[in-house]
Design an enzyme around this catalytic site. Structure first.
Site, PDB file in Angstrom:
ATOM      1  N   SER A 236       0.961  -1.182  -0.012  1.00 31.90           N
ATOM      2  CA  SER A 236      -0.057  -0.058  -0.001  1.00 31.90           C
ATOM      3  C   SER A 236       0.883   1.165   0.133  1.00 31.90           C
ATOM      4  O   SER A 236       1.691   1.381   0.899  1.00 31.90           O
ATOM      5  CB  SER A 236      -0.993  -0.097   1.035  1.00 31.90           C
ATOM      6  OG  SER A 236      -1.850   0.909   1.155  1.00 31.90           O
ATOM      7  N   THR A 283       3.277  -1.460   4.044  1.00 29.63           N
ATOM      8  CA  THR A 283       3.347  -0.194   3.637  1.00 29.63           C
ATOM      9  C   THR A 283       4.519  -0.197   2.770  1.00 29.63           C
ATOM     10  O   THR A 283       5.372  -0.712   2.760  1.00 29.63           O
ATOM     11  CB  THR A 283       3.538   0.964   5.038  1.00 29.63           C
ATOM     12  OG1 THR A 283       4.929   0.603   5.292  1.00 29.63           O
ATOM     13  CG2 THR A 283       2.577   0.634   6.082  1.00 29.63           C
ATOM     14  N   ASP A 284       4.418   0.890   1.985  1.00 34.05           N
ATOM     15  CA  ASP A 284       5.484   1.382   1.346  1.00 34.05           C
ATOM     16  C   ASP A 284       6.701   1.845   2.403  1.00 34.05           C
ATOM     17  O   ASP A 284       6.167   2.021   3.225  1.00 34.05           O
ATOM     18  CB  ASP A 284       5.388   2.282   0.022  1.00 34.05           C
ATOM     19  CG  ASP A 284       6.266   2.322  -0.955  1.00 34.05           C
ATOM     20  OD1 ASP A 284       7.478   1.994  -0.617  1.00 34.05           O
ATOM     21  OD2 ASP A 284       6.143   2.685  -2.077  1.00 34.05           O
ATOM     22  N   ALA A 285       7.899   2.366   2.029  1.00 35.58           N
ATOM     23  CA  ALA A 285       8.837   2.789   3.073  1.00 35.58           C
ATOM     24  C   ALA A 285       8.514   4.004   3.799  1.00 35.58           C
ATOM     25  O   ALA A 285       7.969   5.099   2.985  1.00 35.58           O
ATOM     26  CB  ALA A 285      10.118   3.147   2.184  1.00 35.58           C
TER      27      ALA A 285
END
Length: 557
Positions: A236, A283-285
């Protein structure tokens, strides 16, 4: 806690594995449950990295491997015993410059799309996965389902399978299947879909501007296909989808631009309920500005879990972020039920990968080396590279190059520009041309060019997808070193060839170049493949997976 069917796709856990998930969940302390919501970036030397893992006990790491294979394997073996649960070990297996330092050189996604042969993509993905698995990796943050629509985008660029949804779907599904058959969980990204905004999530929350109907025809189709294929995780991202939010709440205002990573509407309602995804959401970073734009970490780190993400990717201060979760549980923002649901999916992914089994053999450097050294892998990869170079145009009938006609060559080059390299890396193509008998002069800004001294001007550009670059373009001033050099054009006085070993859209900035080649990647094998095509030893077989003319007829002539 919301019921999670662990026997269903994508986990398919048998009774024993399901029991392990429930028993492990029950045995974890409240603090260790929260620590299981983190994937940390690990780039320290193995001993220091192990100390960090002992102190925090995360769900896993994304390991930036050194070139010391034995030390790296030792780290992974030791890491599995420092916490209450074995580790997920992840990476971005994207090929070309985004590869393991000791792995086989393979083409990147856009290069594979130029071949457009699903069997080749499957074979390359299998090589990547088997080599990754041999050195302890069990999770990849690929493939991308992004659509290369906004051609100025530096962050999609060479990481996607191009701009055609049919092509993206068949190659992404081939990669998912190959990865997961080799024991490496696949991840599709960047939810809810990137590529129509030419900005970079590392710098700003980007926007998916499609209508709900348009989204369904493109990204909805791609994500449904990946879910049906059993992909284990979805990333996401820091991408807003305002049309969907406004369809649910016409008065959403600024909330329409909330990134998916912080949106229950996009994660829980659209992805889980409407698309039926039962796997893990990561999550993305979170150090990226597209995430940090939305508030202090004390608020948005808990909100990512509240909104439906099961794992938090990366942290500059893991202890502080853990305390943000502790505070959110204490004040009721983050329910224990939601924590347990997220941890259950984390444990289910580990069980699906067999990490719960007590009879797993430790990794062996010799075995890993044998896998990495397979001659068959190198042969498959070389054959793939040979099919990639794409002749976009040659209206001057310049090719093939010959020493007799083009002996004296002036080269302008950026070098190979990479996200984490402080300076561009030198390309090998100039030396490869020297070995063929060409007299090569590499341009420097202090050089006074007399064009009569040359038989060919060669522009070598090598910028693959870049992080925090925002946009890629042909920077004439940087290429030539000064304002006056930037304005010089030689193609009326001498043959000119432009080769891109990365970004495929430089014709937008140089439409009058008469001979132009795209190769999409700058690794050594790709440079050799380009040379063979330029000299006529191999045919140009690649077909452009994007529009290299950027929607304009200007550059076609």
């Amino acid at each position: 806690m919301a019921a999670i069917d662990l026997s269903a796709a994508p986990f398919h856990l048998e009774d024993g594995a399901q029991a392990w998930v429930q028993e492990t969940l029950t045995s974890l302390s409240p603090r260790d449950k929260l620590a299981q919501l983190f994937i940390l970036l690990s780039r320290d030397a193995p001993e220091a990295a192990l100390d960090s893992l002992r102190a925090f006990k995360p769900a896993g790491i994304t390991r930036i491997y050194s070139s010391n294979l034995s030390a790296e394997i030792g780290l992974i073996n030791d890491a599995n015993s420092v916490g209450p649960v074995p580790m997920l070990v992840s990476a971005d297996l994207e090929g070309s410059r985004m590869s393991l330092p000791f792995g086989t050189e393979v083409p990147n996604p856009l290069a594979l799309a130029a071949i457009d042969d699903v069997e080749t993509t499957s074979a390359i993905a299998t090589i990547m996965a088997e080599e990754a698995h041999a050195v302890g990796l069990n999770w990849s943050f690929t493939p991308l389902l992004d659509i290369n629509a906004a051609w100025r985008s530096a962050i999609v660029s060479t990481r996607s399978f191009g701009s055609d949804v049919d092509l993206i779907e068949r190659h992404a599904l081939a990669e998912i299947s190959a990865f997961q058959a080799s024991g490496v969980a696949a991840t599709v990204k960047h939810w809810p879909g990137e590529g129509f905004d030419d900005r970079d999530q590392h710098l700003v929350t980007t926007v998916n501007p499609l209508s709900v109907e348009e989204w369904e025809d493109k990204f909805g189709r791609l994500y449904r296909a990946a879910i049906d294929a059993g992909v284990m995780s979805v990333m996401s991202a820091h991408i807003a989808f305002p049309a969907y939010v406004l369809a649910n709440d016409p008065d959403a205002g600024s909330e329409a631009y909330r990134p998916a990573v912080l949106s229950s509407l996009l994660n829980q309602q659209l992805l889980r309920e409407k698309l039926g995804f039962n796997g893990l959401i990561v999550t993305d970073a979170t150090p990226m500005a597209g995430f940090g734009d939305w508030g202090p970490r004390s608020e948005i780190i808990p909100q990512s879990i509240i909104a439906g993400c099961d794992l938090i990717l990366f942290s500059d201060d893991p202890t502080a972020d853990l305390m943000h979760l502790v505070a959110a549980v204490a004040d009721g923002r983050l329910s224990q039920e939601r924590v347990d649901e997220a941890v259950t999916r984390v444990l289910a992914l580990k069980a699906a990968l067999g990490l719960h089994k007590t009879d797993r053999e430790p990794l062996e450097p010799i075995s890993a080396q044998l896998t990495l050294a397979r001659l068959s892998s190198k042969e498959v990869a070389k054959a793939a590279h040979d099919k990639v170079p794409t002749l976009v145009k040659d209206t001057a009938n310049l090719l093939p190059l010959t020493v007799e006609k083009h002996k004296r060559v002036l080269i302008f080059s950026t070098g190979a520009v990479q996200p984490f390299a402080p300076v561009p890396l030198p390309l090998s193509l100039p030396d490869l041309l020297r070995e063929q008998g060409f007299e090569i002069t590499e341009y420097t800004p202090d050089m006074q060019v007399n064009i009569k001294d040359f038989d060919l001007v060669l522009y070598l550009l090598a910028e693959e997808t870049l992080l925090t670059r925002q946009r890629i373009f042909l920077n004439w001033r940087e290429l030539t070193g000064n304002v006056f050099g930037a304005m010089k054009r030689y193609w009326h006085d001498v043959p000119v060839l432009m080769v891109s070993l990365g970004y495929p859209f430089y014709l937008h900035d140089a439409p009058r170049v008469k001979t132009y080649v795209n190769a999409y990647a700058s690794n050594e094998d790709m440079q050799q493949a380009v040379l063979d095509c330029l000299l006529g030893k191999k045919p140009f077989l690649g077909k452009s997976p994007v529009d290299p003319f950027c929607g304009s007829d200007q550059a076609k002539y």
